[in-house]
Scaffold this motif. Structure first.
Motif, PDB file in Angstrom:
ATOM      1  N   VAL A 168       0.840  -1.199   0.000  1.00 56.71           N
ATOM      2  CA  VAL A 168       0.000   0.000   0.000  1.00 56.71           C
ATOM      3  C   VAL A 168       0.880   1.256   0.000  1.00 56.71           C
ATOM      4  O   VAL A 168       0.616   2.212  -0.737  1.00 56.71           O
ATOM      5  CB  VAL A 168      -0.955   0.004   1.213  1.00 56.71           C
ATOM      6  N   LEU A 169       1.925   1.266   0.816  1.00 57.32           N
ATOM      7  CA  LEU A 169       2.827   2.420   0.852  1.00 57.32           C
ATOM      8  C   LEU A 169       3.504   2.627  -0.504  1.00 57.32           C
ATOM      9  O   LEU A 169       3.663   3.760  -0.963  1.00 57.32           O
ATOM     10  CB  LEU A 169       3.889   2.235   1.940  1.00 57.32           C
ATOM     11  N   ASP A 170       3.895   1.537  -1.153  1.00 56.27           N
ATOM     12  CA  ASP A 170       4.499   1.647  -2.482  1.00 56.27           C
ATOM     13  C   ASP A 170       3.503   2.213  -3.487  1.00 56.27           C
ATOM     14  O   ASP A 170       3.853   3.042  -4.336  1.00 56.27           O
ATOM     15  CB  ASP A 170       4.981   0.281  -2.970  1.00 56.27           C
ATOM     16  N   GLY A 171       2.252   1.750  -3.390  1.00 56.24           N
ATOM     17  CA  GLY A 171       1.225   2.250  -4.301  1.00 56.24           C
ATOM     18  C   GLY A 171       0.984   3.741  -4.123  1.00 56.24           C
ATOM     19  O   GLY A 171       0.886   4.491  -5.105  1.00 56.24           O
ATOM     20  N   LEU A 172       0.914   4.178  -2.888  1.00 61.58           N
ATOM     21  CA  LEU A 172       0.745   5.612  -2.618  1.00 61.58           C
ATOM     22  C   LEU A 172       1.980   6.394  -3.052  1.00 61.58           C
ATOM     23  O   LEU A 172       1.871   7.496  -3.596  1.00 61.58           O
ATOM     24  CB  LEU A 172       0.483   5.829  -1.125  1.00 61.58           C
ATOM     25  N   GLY A 173       3.157   5.790  -2.843  1.00 60.92           N
ATOM     26  CA  GLY A 173       4.394   6.464  -3.214  1.00 60.92           C
ATOM     27  C   GLY A 173       4.548   6.629  -4.714  1.00 60.92           C
ATOM     28  O   GLY A 173       5.265   7.522  -5.178  1.00 60.92           O
ATOM     29  N   PRO A 181      -4.078  15.524  -8.192  1.00 59.11           N
ATOM     30  CA  PRO A 181      -4.621  16.448  -7.180  1.00 59.11           C
ATOM     31  C   PRO A 181      -4.603  15.802  -5.805  1.00 59.11           C
ATOM     32  O   PRO A 181      -4.454  14.600  -5.668  1.00 59.11           O
ATOM     33  CB  PRO A 181      -6.054  16.677  -7.670  1.00 59.11           C
ATOM     34  N   ARG A 182      -4.754  16.611  -4.810  1.00 57.57           N
ATOM     35  CA  ARG A 182      -4.728  16.116  -3.432  1.00 57.57           C
ATOM     36  C   ARG A 182      -5.680  14.940  -3.270  1.00 57.57           C
ATOM     37  O   ARG A 182      -6.849  15.015  -3.645  1.00 57.57           O
ATOM     38  CB  ARG A 182      -5.128  17.246  -2.479  1.00 57.57           C
ATOM     39  N   ARG A 183      -5.176  13.871  -2.708  1.00 59.06           N
ATOM     40  CA  ARG A 183      -5.972  12.665  -2.571  1.00 59.06           C
ATOM     41  C   ARG A 183      -6.901  12.757  -1.365  1.00 59.06           C
ATOM     42  O   ARG A 183      -6.564  13.377  -0.367  1.00 59.06           O
ATOM     43  CB  ARG A 183      -5.050  11.459  -2.431  1.00 59.06           C
ATOM     44  N   PRO A 184      -8.065  12.118  -1.461  1.00 54.72           N
ATOM     45  CA  PRO A 184      -9.026  12.138  -0.346  1.00 54.72           C
ATOM     46  C   PRO A 184      -8.413  11.545   0.918  1.00 54.72           C
ATOM     47  O   PRO A 184      -7.525  10.687   0.838  1.00 54.72           O
ATOM     48  CB  PRO A 184     -10.183  11.263  -0.859  1.00 54.72           C
ATOM     49  N   PRO A 185      -8.870  11.970   2.084  1.00 49.94           N
ATOM     50  CA  PRO A 185      -8.337  11.447   3.350  1.00 49.94           C
ATOM     51  C   PRO A 185      -8.385   9.921   3.432  1.00 49.94           C
ATOM     52  O   PRO A 185      -7.471   9.299   3.979  1.00 49.94           O
ATOM     53  CB  PRO A 185      -9.242  12.100   4.401  1.00 49.94           C
ATOM     54  N   ALA A 186      -9.453   9.322   2.894  1.00 48.12           N
ATOM     55  CA  ALA A 186      -9.571   7.862   2.957  1.00 48.12           C
ATOM     56  C   ALA A 186      -8.450   7.185   2.179  1.00 48.12           C
ATOM     57  O   ALA A 186      -7.978   6.102   2.560  1.00 48.12           O
ATOM     58  CB  ALA A 186     -10.927   7.422   2.399  1.00 48.12           C
ATOM     59  N   VAL A 187      -8.012   7.814   1.099  1.00 47.25           N
ATOM     60  CA  VAL A 187      -6.903   7.263   0.317  1.00 47.25           C
ATOM     61  C   VAL A 187      -5.594   7.455   1.070  1.00 47.25           C
ATOM     62  O   VAL A 187      -4.778   6.527   1.167  1.00 47.25           O
ATOM     63  CB  VAL A 187      -6.832   7.940  -1.069  1.00 47.25           C
ATOM     64  N   MET A 188      -5.384   8.630   1.614  1.00 55.17           N
ATOM     65  CA  MET A 188      -4.166   8.902   2.370  1.00 55.17           C
ATOM     66  C   MET A 188      -4.037   7.981   3.580  1.00 55.17           C
ATOM     67  O   MET A 188      -2.934   7.707   4.059  1.00 55.17           O
ATOM     68  CB  MET A 188      -4.146  10.364   2.828  1.00 55.17           C
ATOM     69  N   MET A 190      -4.967   4.807   3.679  1.00 56.55           N
ATOM     70  CA  MET A 190      -5.055   3.408   3.276  1.00 56.55           C
ATOM     71  C   MET A 190      -4.042   2.511   3.995  1.00 56.55           C
ATOM     72  O   MET A 190      -4.369   1.383   4.373  1.00 56.55           O
ATOM     73  CB  MET A 190      -4.877   3.283   1.764  1.00 56.55           C
ATOM     74  N   ALA A 191      -2.824   2.984   4.187  1.00 55.71           N
ATOM     75  CA  ALA A 191      -1.826   2.158   4.872  1.00 55.71           C
ATOM     76  C   ALA A 191      -2.219   1.928   6.327  1.00 55.71           C
ATOM     77  O   ALA A 191      -2.066   0.824   6.857  1.00 55.71           O
ATOM     78  CB  ALA A 191      -0.453   2.812   4.791  1.00 55.71           C
ATOM     79  N   VAL A 192      -2.731   2.969   6.966  1.00 54.84           N
ATOM     80  CA  VAL A 192      -3.183   2.844   8.355  1.00 54.84           C
ATOM     81  C   VAL A 192      -4.374   1.894   8.437  1.00 54.84           C
ATOM     82  O   VAL A 192      -4.429   1.018   9.317  1.00 54.84           O
ATOM     83  CB  VAL A 192      -3.566   4.228   8.924  1.00 54.84           C
ATOM     84  N   THR A 193      -5.320   2.055   7.532  1.00 55.30           N
ATOM     85  CA  THR A 193      -6.495   1.183   7.504  1.00 55.30           C
ATOM     86  C   THR A 193      -6.092  -0.274   7.304  1.00 55.30           C
ATOM     87  O   THR A 193      -6.609  -1.180   7.970  1.00 55.30           O
ATOM     88  CB  THR A 193      -7.461   1.615   6.385  1.00 55.30           C
ATOM     89  N   THR A 194      -5.149  -0.504   6.401  1.00 56.25           N
ATOM     90  CA  THR A 194      -4.667  -1.863   6.139  1.00 56.25           C
ATOM     91  C   THR A 194      -4.002  -2.446   7.377  1.00 56.25           C
ATOM     92  O   THR A 194      -4.258  -3.595   7.754  1.00 56.25           O
ATOM     93  CB  THR A 194      -3.669  -1.859   4.968  1.00 56.25           C
ATOM     94  N   ALA A 195      -3.159  -1.666   8.018  1.00 56.11           N
ATOM     95  CA  ALA A 195      -2.460  -2.147   9.211  1.00 56.11           C
ATOM     96  C   ALA A 195      -3.443  -2.479  10.334  1.00 56.11           C
ATOM     97  O   ALA A 195      -3.321  -3.525  10.995  1.00 56.11           O
ATOM     98  CB  ALA A 195      -1.453  -1.107   9.678  1.00 56.11           C
ATOM     99  N   GLU A 196      -4.414  -1.608  10.553  1.00 61.33           N
ATOM    100  CA  GLU A 196      -5.404  -1.866  11.611  1.00 61.33           C
ATOM    101  C   GLU A 196      -6.189  -3.137  11.315  1.00 61.33           C
ATOM    102  O   GLU A 196      -6.433  -3.951  12.215  1.00 61.33           O
ATOM    103  CB  GLU A 196      -6.338  -0.662  11.733  1.00 61.33           C
ATOM    104  N   ARG A 197      -6.566  -3.301  10.064  1.00 63.08           N
ATOM    105  CA  ARG A 197      -7.340  -4.498   9.702  1.00 63.08           C
ATOM    106  C   ARG A 197      -6.514  -5.766   9.872  1.00 63.08           C
ATOM    107  O   ARG A 197      -6.990  -6.756  10.446  1.00 63.08           O
ATOM    108  CB  ARG A 197      -7.801  -4.382   8.252  1.00 63.08           C
ATOM    109  N   GLU A 198      -5.287  -5.762   9.392  1.00 65.74           N
ATOM    110  CA  GLU A 198      -4.457  -6.960   9.421  1.00 65.74           C
ATOM    111  C   GLU A 198      -3.958  -7.313  10.812  1.00 65.74           C
ATOM    112  O   GLU A 198      -3.616  -8.469  11.077  1.00 65.74           O
ATOM    113  CB  GLU A 198      -3.262  -6.788   8.478  1.00 65.74           C
ATOM    114  N   LEU A 199      -3.945  -6.338  11.711  1.00 62.78           N
ATOM    115  CA  LEU A 199      -3.416  -6.583  13.056  1.00 62.78           C
ATOM    116  C   LEU A 199      -4.503  -6.631  14.126  1.00 62.78           C
ATOM    117  O   LEU A 199      -4.212  -6.615  15.324  1.00 62.78           O
ATOM    118  CB  LEU A 199      -2.387  -5.507  13.401  1.00 62.78           C
ATOM    119  N   GLY A 200      -5.759  -6.691  13.679  1.00 63.17           N
ATOM    120  CA  GLY A 200      -6.861  -6.833  14.624  1.00 63.17           C
ATOM    121  C   GLY A 200      -7.069  -5.636  15.522  1.00 63.17           C
ATOM    122  O   GLY A 200      -7.476  -5.784  16.685  1.00 63.17           O
ATOM    123  N   LEU A 201      -6.807  -4.447  15.000  1.00 61.55           N
ATOM    124  CA  LEU A 201      -6.946  -3.224  15.798  1.00 61.55           C
ATOM    125  C   LEU A 201      -8.215  -2.473  15.422  1.00 61.55           C
ATOM    126  O   LEU A 201      -8.644  -2.501  14.259  1.00 61.55           O
ATOM    127  CB  LEU A 201      -5.733  -2.302  15.565  1.00 61.55           C
TER     128      LEU A 201
END
Length: 211
Positions: A168-173, A181-188, A190-201
């Protein structure tokens, strides 16, 4: 008597001189691109003859690989130190993710894009890219394992979680070289959302906090 005045040459310790060359090359790589890392360019940067650079790096390819490795390692150490200061794994992961955006990280993203492209044709650089990728995976995987051991994260496969976060970080990078143009907050996020989901947070567990 000659009218010219010769400057006194300062001899540096070989290790210090080599480190100086690598630091200069890494700075050029980050600001101008790896293609600009040449023996002549770094010699100009340090106000020395290219022959001095070639004494330490007979091949420009070695200097290019070293420049990338130095810049990538330096950034990893800043984002997620190998010896972490006090704090929970959750806090360290939150800090890491919060630092993977902005102009400074965009410069690193451009460097990675540059290195991966050139590594298709340059074996020495390709080896260094693979080593740096492994270092980044190991550093994050180690943090996740510590989080699991501490009861903060829940995952049966820390490496898969690590790779998903990095993808995800590579994709954003990849947008670092575009005028998107400036990306929506939900896109920015994405890495945090992925980490929370994968780590049960729960959502928000990895949001930035004031230190």
């Amino acid at each position: 008597m000659s009218s010219s005045v010769q400057r006194k040459r300062i001899r540096k310790d070989p290790a210090a001189r080599r480190a100086e060359i690598v630091d200069a090359a890494a700075a050029v790589a980050l600001t101008e691109g790896l293609e600009c890392v040449t023996l002549r360019r770094i010699g100009e940067e340090l106000a020395v003859r290219p022959g001095l650079i070639s004494h330490y790096f007979p091949s420009a390819e070695d200097l290019v690989a070293e420049a990338f490795g130095s810049a990538a390692t330096g950034e990893l150490d800043r984002l997620l130190p190998a010896v972490r200061p006090e704090g929970s794994p959750t806090r360290h992961l939150s800090r890491f993710l919060s630092r993977t955006s902005g102009e400074a990280y965009d410069a690193l993203s451009r460097l990675w894009i540059n290195a991966r492209h050139l590594s298709r044709y340059r074996p020495v650089l390709r080896d260094r890219v693979e080593r740096q990728e492994a270092d980044w995976r190991d550093r994050i995987d180690g943090l996740i394992r510590d989080g699991v051991a501490a009861g903060e994260f829940v995952t049966d496969d820390s490496l898969t979680a690590t790779v998903q976060i990095l993808v995800v970080l590579d994709g954003l990078g990849a947008h670092a070289n575009t005028t998107t143009p400036r990306r929506p907050p939900a896109v920015m996020r994405m890495a945090v959302t992925t980490a929370e989901r994968e780590l049960g947070l729960p959502r928000g567990a990895l949001d930035p906090r004031d230190d």
